[in-house]
Design a protein around this motif. Structure first.
Motif, PDB file in Angstrom:
ATOM      1  N   SER A  52      -5.612 -13.093  -1.914  1.00 30.84           N
ATOM      2  CA  SER A  52      -4.242 -13.147  -1.411  1.00 30.84           C
ATOM      3  C   SER A  52      -4.093 -12.161  -0.267  1.00 30.84           C
ATOM      4  CB  SER A  52      -3.212 -12.920  -2.513  1.00 30.84           C
ATOM      5  OG  SER A  52      -3.138 -11.560  -2.865  1.00 30.84           O
ATOM      6  N   TYR A  53      -3.186 -12.523   0.644  1.00 26.37           N
ATOM      7  CA  TYR A  53      -3.176 -11.871   1.950  1.00 26.37           C
ATOM      8  C   TYR A  53      -1.741 -11.655   2.403  1.00 26.37           C
ATOM      9  CZ  TYR A  53      -7.596 -14.311   1.362  1.00 26.37           C
ATOM     10  OH  TYR A  53      -8.764 -14.796   0.827  1.00 26.37           O
ATOM     11  N   GLY A  54      -1.349 -10.394   2.498  1.00 29.94           N
ATOM     12  CA  GLY A  54       0.047 -10.111   2.836  1.00 29.94           C
ATOM     13  C   GLY A  54       0.215  -9.470   4.203  1.00 29.94           C
ATOM     14  N   ILE A  55       1.316  -9.803   4.845  1.00 30.83           N
ATOM     15  CA  ILE A  55       1.741  -9.082   6.050  1.00 30.83           C
ATOM     16  C   ILE A  55       3.205  -8.705   5.846  1.00 30.83           C
ATOM     17  CG2 ILE A  55       2.315  -9.273   8.516  1.00 30.83           C
ATOM     18  CD1 ILE A  55      -0.118 -10.862   8.993  1.00 30.83           C
ATOM     19  N   PRO A 115       8.277 -10.326  -6.664  1.00 29.23           N
ATOM     20  CA  PRO A 115       7.721  -9.253  -5.829  1.00 29.23           C
ATOM     21  C   PRO A 115       6.487  -9.753  -5.062  1.00 29.23           C
ATOM     22  CG  PRO A 115       7.067  -8.917  -8.125  1.00 29.23           C
ATOM     23  CD  PRO A 115       7.856 -10.194  -8.077  1.00 29.23           C
ATOM     24  N   THR A 116       5.934 -10.903  -5.454  1.00 28.70           N
ATOM     25  CA  THR A 116       4.751 -11.529  -4.875  1.00 28.70           C
ATOM     26  C   THR A 116       4.580 -12.870  -5.604  1.00 28.70           C
ATOM     27  OG1 THR A 116       2.348 -11.297  -4.546  1.00 28.70           O
ATOM     28  CG2 THR A 116       3.270 -10.183  -6.467  1.00 28.70           C
ATOM     29  N   ASN A 117       3.625 -13.713  -5.172  1.00 26.44           N
ATOM     30  CA  ASN A 117       3.610 -15.077  -5.713  1.00 26.44           C
ATOM     31  C   ASN A 117       2.267 -15.595  -6.241  1.00 26.44           C
ATOM     32  OD1 ASN A 117       6.121 -14.919  -4.050  1.00 26.44           O
ATOM     33  ND2 ASN A 117       6.336 -17.032  -4.704  1.00 26.44           N
ATOM     34  N   GLU A 118       1.373 -14.710  -6.642  1.00 27.39           N
ATOM     35  CA  GLU A 118       0.066 -15.201  -7.122  1.00 27.39           C
ATOM     36  C   GLU A 118       0.221 -16.218  -8.252  1.00 27.39           C
ATOM     37  OE1 GLU A 118       0.478 -12.055  -6.253  1.00 27.39           O
ATOM     38  OE2 GLU A 118      -1.160 -11.630  -4.865  1.00 27.39           O
ATOM     39  N   GLU A 119       1.060 -15.908  -9.226  1.00 24.20           N
ATOM     40  CA  GLU A 119       1.213 -16.794 -10.391  1.00 24.20           C
ATOM     41  C   GLU A 119       1.759 -18.154  -9.966  1.00 24.20           C
ATOM     42  OE1 GLU A 119       1.846 -13.663 -10.343  1.00 24.20           O
ATOM     43  OE2 GLU A 119       0.986 -12.787 -12.158  1.00 24.20           O
ATOM     44  N   ILE A 152       0.808   3.425   9.093  1.00 24.13           N
ATOM     45  CA  ILE A 152       1.762   2.607   8.338  1.00 24.13           C
ATOM     46  C   ILE A 152       1.034   1.338   7.911  1.00 24.13           C
ATOM     47  CG2 ILE A 152       3.920   1.303   8.468  1.00 24.13           C
ATOM     48  CD1 ILE A 152       4.630   3.147  10.913  1.00 24.13           C
ATOM     49  N   GLU A 153       1.110   1.015   6.623  1.00 20.85           N
ATOM     50  CA  GLU A 153       0.427  -0.185   6.127  1.00 20.85           C
ATOM     51  C   GLU A 153       1.250  -1.424   6.486  1.00 20.85           C
ATOM     52  OE1 GLU A 153      -0.255  -0.467   1.795  1.00 20.85           O
ATOM     53  OE2 GLU A 153      -0.006  -2.619   2.169  1.00 20.85           O
ATOM     54  N   VAL A 154       0.716  -2.251   7.372  1.00 21.05           N
ATOM     55  CA  VAL A 154       1.457  -3.448   7.780  1.00 21.05           C
ATOM     56  C   VAL A 154       0.874  -4.733   7.189  1.00 21.05           C
ATOM     57  CG1 VAL A 154       2.431  -2.486   9.896  1.00 21.05           C
ATOM     58  CG2 VAL A 154       0.152  -3.534   9.954  1.00 21.05           C
ATOM     59  N   GLY A 155      -0.307  -4.603   6.575  1.00 21.99           N
ATOM     60  CA  GLY A 155      -0.901  -5.782   5.941  1.00 21.99           C
ATOM     61  C   GLY A 155      -1.858  -5.330   4.859  1.00 21.99           C
ATOM     62  N   HIS A 156      -2.124  -6.240   3.923  1.00 23.26           N
ATOM     63  CA  HIS A 156      -3.031  -5.892   2.829  1.00 23.26           C
ATOM     64  C   HIS A 156      -3.666  -7.187   2.337  1.00 23.26           C
ATOM     65  CE1 HIS A 156      -3.530  -2.838  -0.705  1.00 23.26           C
ATOM     66  NE2 HIS A 156      -4.637  -3.499  -0.447  1.00 23.26           N
ATOM     67  N   ILE A 157      -5.002  -7.196   2.263  1.00 22.42           N
ATOM     68  CA  ILE A 157      -5.677  -8.417   1.805  1.00 22.42           C
ATOM     69  C   ILE A 157      -6.542  -8.109   0.583  1.00 22.42           C
ATOM     70  CG2 ILE A 157      -5.590  -9.499   4.087  1.00 22.42           C
ATOM     71  CD1 ILE A 157      -8.480  -8.744   4.541  1.00 22.42           C
ATOM     72  N   PHE A 158      -6.663  -9.125  -0.267  1.00 19.66           N
ATOM     73  CA  PHE A 158      -7.345  -8.943  -1.549  1.00 19.66           C
ATOM     74  C   PHE A 158      -8.259 -10.139  -1.824  1.00 19.66           C
ATOM     75  CE2 PHE A 158      -3.114  -7.203  -1.724  1.00 19.66           C
ATOM     76  CZ  PHE A 158      -3.214  -6.007  -2.415  1.00 19.66           C
ATOM     77  N   TYR A 159      -9.461  -9.871  -2.317  1.00 21.21           N
ATOM     78  CA  TYR A 159     -10.253 -10.914  -2.960  1.00 21.21           C
ATOM     79  C   TYR A 159     -10.263 -10.564  -4.440  1.00 21.21           C
ATOM     80  CZ  TYR A 159     -14.153 -13.073  -5.196  1.00 21.21           C
ATOM     81  OH  TYR A 159     -14.909 -13.759  -6.113  1.00 21.21           O
ATOM     82  N   TYR A 200      10.768  -8.867   3.883  1.00 15.20           N
ATOM     83  CA  TYR A 200      10.270 -10.184   4.285  1.00 15.20           C
ATOM     84  C   TYR A 200       8.751 -10.099   4.421  1.00 15.20           C
ATOM     85  CZ  TYR A 200      11.153 -14.648   6.767  1.00 15.20           C
ATOM     86  OH  TYR A 200      11.252 -15.963   7.139  1.00 15.20           O
ATOM     87  N   MET A 201       8.059 -10.972   3.718  1.00 13.89           N
ATOM     88  CA  MET A 201       6.602 -10.883   3.704  1.00 13.89           C
ATOM     89  C   MET A 201       5.977 -12.247   3.962  1.00 13.89           C
ATOM     90  SD  MET A 201       3.953 -10.222   0.630  1.00 13.89           S
ATOM     91  CE  MET A 201       4.534  -8.792  -0.208  1.00 13.89           C
ATOM     92  N   LYS A 202       4.864 -12.219   4.678  1.00 18.19           N
ATOM     93  CA  LYS A 202       4.024 -13.414   4.723  1.00 18.19           C
ATOM     94  C   LYS A 202       2.995 -13.206   3.643  1.00 18.19           C
ATOM     95  CE  LYS A 202       0.190 -14.006   5.967  1.00 18.19           C
ATOM     96  NZ  LYS A 202      -1.137 -14.306   5.359  1.00 18.19           N
TER      97      LYS A 202
HETATM   98  N1  5CA Z   1       0.291 -10.417  -3.005  1.00 18.08           N
HETATM   99  C1  5CA Z   1      -0.306  -9.393  -2.187  1.00 18.08           C
HETATM  100  C2  5CA Z   1      -0.808  -9.967  -0.910  1.00 18.08           C
HETATM  101  S1  5CA Z   1       0.051 -11.341  -0.411  1.00 18.08           S
HETATM  102  C3  5CA Z   1       0.728  -8.298  -1.926  1.00 18.08           C
HETATM  103  O1  5CA Z   1       1.832  -8.379  -2.382  1.00 18.08           O
HETATM  104  N2  5CA Z   1       0.284  -7.260  -1.220  1.00 18.08           N
HETATM  105  S2  5CA Z   1       1.093  -5.939  -0.926  1.00 18.08           S
HETATM  106  O2  5CA Z   1       1.730  -5.444  -2.088  1.00 18.08           O
HETATM  107  O3  5CA Z   1       0.186  -5.016  -0.299  1.00 18.08           O
HETATM  108  O4  5CA Z   1       2.232  -6.277   0.105  1.00 18.08           O
HETATM  109  C4  5CA Z   1       1.884  -6.851   1.359  1.00 18.08           C
HETATM  110  C5  5CA Z   1       2.563  -6.127   2.491  1.00 18.08           C
HETATM  111  O5  5CA Z   1       3.979  -6.149   2.315  1.00 18.08           O
HETATM  112  C6  5CA Z   1       2.227  -4.653   2.604  1.00 18.08           C
HETATM  113  O6  5CA Z   1       1.019  -4.472   3.319  1.00 18.08           O
HETATM  114  C7  5CA Z   1       3.417  -4.110   3.359  1.00 18.08           C
HETATM  115  O7  5CA Z   1       3.222  -4.273   4.757  1.00 18.08           O
HETATM  116  C8  5CA Z   1       4.546  -5.005   2.890  1.00 18.08           C
HETATM  117  N3  5CA Z   1       5.383  -4.295   1.903  1.00 18.08           N
HETATM  118  C9  5CA Z   1       5.060  -3.977   0.630  1.00 18.08           C
HETATM  119  N4  5CA Z   1       6.069  -3.321   0.027  1.00 18.08           N
HETATM  120  C10 5CA Z   1       7.065  -3.209   0.940  1.00 18.08           C
HETATM  121  C11 5CA Z   1       8.379  -2.635   0.932  1.00 18.08           C
HETATM  122  N5  5CA Z   1       8.863  -2.046  -0.142  1.00 18.08           N
HETATM  123  N6  5CA Z   1       9.129  -2.714   2.066  1.00 18.08           N
HETATM  124  C12 5CA Z   1       8.641  -3.327   3.169  1.00 18.08           C
HETATM  125  N7  5CA Z   1       7.421  -3.892   3.233  1.00 18.08           N
HETATM  126  C13 5CA Z   1       6.632  -3.832   2.143  1.00 18.08           C
END
Ligand code: 5CA
Length: 438
Positions: free
Chosen positions: A316-319, A108-112, A282-289, A156-158
């Motif tokens: 970590s920084y997601g788009i 679901p994400t790649n911190e580890e 709409i949340e399109v990005g999320h960044i964390f320290y 698909y996430m950056k």
């Molecule tokens: N590891 C952190 C940052 S890399 C992380 O996973 N952050 S997150 O949970 O906020 O996800 C990053 C971004 O992915 C979100 O801002 C959102 O734009 C997108 N995202 C999250 N969940 C979904 C989903 N279920 N469908 C589509 N996009 C999503």
């Protein structure tokens, strides 16, 4: 691409399951097809948009020193046990078992994984800072997948990860990324406002979400009009300059913005009434320290300048790359269809042959098409003009080059700008020069 040969199944009917404009338009314009709840196949035009967005993200990440890697989608449960998140993550995590009975999961994400990679590679303070990112599919078993690709299960996430020696350096990395994100969203043709956010399952103490305004957004947002007035492309802040990052921090501190979760009524009342803006986002990005949360729990250290070991500070920084396709459409469409911003459009222009079979029309269209068969979509189908106009507006390419028998005789074509609706009849050379095809 010739539309007569393209795999772009446009739909006339509005699909019943689609509740919001972007979902309807993505299905109608033939960008995606659902394969099961929250999981989509990307069709050629949709994939072009997804790639265009990824390219812009990549260019801007590379510009600030990001280095691209590609980590796998399937991860081992043991990796997540080391950070303590395997049990904590809950039912959103898709858990799998391989043939040997080993517990695995679809990331679901790649911190580890990135922390482990870093820890097994980097040993000395001299090798820091580092910023690694990848653009990869994720899976989250969302309770309520909805709105098409906006809240999917597979998406698909950056995701990018920074490693720094100190708190101060890590906070600089954080704001460097924030500035880079503001430029990215601007290039993508959307206005995204950073808002202080909760950190949720990622953890940490400093976090911002980036919200694109759209009436169908999942969060309610409140912000100072100042955010609308800044052009992040021409503002002249350099992400590599510490003093410019300070300026950004000042803007963030003094220009109010918050989602309903973090809304602070007394700070809001201090914003002059005529400058208060609100709506949904709409949340399109999320960044964390999150500091040393993962480097400590996973036992990752490097030797410091004085020889003593230390835990690097991370962020970590997601788009949401696939979500952005929907978000851009939410922010940019009309009754007739999608209005793609230039940089993300599947094709820059669609060429409409209003009378295929007419020698002059065919000749003129072929000569235009041959200048850029990769970048032009050529509607050479034998359908009526009305069908072509409707499909062109639906698909939303920034420009339409319209060739009819009367104009063709005079060496003229009509250019329609999708966003403004402006039409002009121009000599062929002039029209081509305007589109950079001359
Ligand atoms: N590891 C952190 C940052 S890399 C992380 O996973 N952050 S997150 O949970 O906020 O996800 C990053 C971004 O992915 C979100 O801002 C959102 O734009 C997108 N995202 C999250 N969940 C979904 C989903 N279920 N469908 C589509 N996009 C999503």
């Amino acid at each position: 691409m010739r539309l007569s040969q393209a795999f772009q199944p446009t739909l006339k009917e509005v699909p019943a399951e689609a509740q919001i404009a972007s979902h309807r338009l993505m299905l109608r314009a033939g960008l995606v097809r659902q394969t099961s709840s929250g999981i989509y196949t990307w069709l050629p035009a949709g994939l072009r948009v997804l790639r265009n967005i990824a390219t812009i993200v990549r260019q801007e990440q590379d510009r600030i020193g990001g280095q691209e890697i590609l980590m796998p989608t399937v991860q081992s449960a043991d990796l997540w046990r080391r950070s303590g998140r395997y049990d904590a993550y809950g039912p959103e995590m898709l858990r799998l078992e391989d043939r040997h009975g080993r517990e695995m999961l679809y990331g679901p994400t790649n911190e580890e994984m990135v922390t482990d990679l870093f820890g097994s590679t980097v040993k000395s303070y001299r090798e820091l800072p580092k910023m690694l990112y990848h653009i990869q599919w994720k899976f989250r078993d969302e309770v309520r997948p909805r709105f098409g690709v906006m809240r999917g299960r597979e998406f698909y996430m950056k995701d990018g990860y920074s490693f720094d020696l100190s708190y101060e350096d890590a906070v600089s990395s954080y704001y460097r990324i924030m500035l880079s994100y503001l430029k990215i969203f601007r290039r993508l043709g959307v206005q995204a406002v950073p808002m202080a956010a909760d950190t949720g399952p990622i953890g940490g103490e400093l976090s911002h979400e980036f919200l694109v305004l759209a009436p169908t957004g999942e969060s309610e947002v409140f912000y100072d009009a100042g955010w609308d007035e800044i052009d992040w492309d021409s503002i002249g802040l350099d992400p590599q300059k510490e003093e410019d990052l300070q300026k950004l921090r000042e803007i963030v501190k003094t220009t109010y913005s918050a989602t309903d979760e973090k809304h602070d009524l007394s700070a809001w009342e201090a914003v002059p009434e005529d400058r208060r803006r609100g709506g949904r986002g709409i949340e399109v990005g999320h960044i964390f320290y999150f500091g040393t949360k993962y480097t400590e729990s996973m036992g990752v250290e490097v030797s410091g300048a004085d020889g003593a070991p230390l835990h690097p500070h991370m962020g970590s920084y997601g788009i949401g790359v696939s979500r952005l396709v929907g978000a851009i459409i939410e922010a940019s469409h009309d009754e007739a269809g999608i209005i793609w911003p230039e940089e993300v459009a599947p094709y820059r222009a669609v060429l409409l042959n209003l009378r295929p079979g007419d020698e002059l029309c065919d000749q003129l269209c072929e000569s235009i098409y041959s200048r850029d068969p990769e970048g032009l979509l050529y509607d050479d189908r034998s359908d009526r003009a009305g069908v072509k106009f409707n499909d062109a507006d639906l698909m939303g390419h920034p420009w339409q080059i319209i060739v009819g028998p009367r104009g063709a005789k005079a060496g003229m074509v009509e250019l329609k700008h999708r966003a403004s609706g402006e039409r002009s009849e121009l000599p062929l050379d002039e029209a081509l020069a305007k589109l950079g095809l001359g």
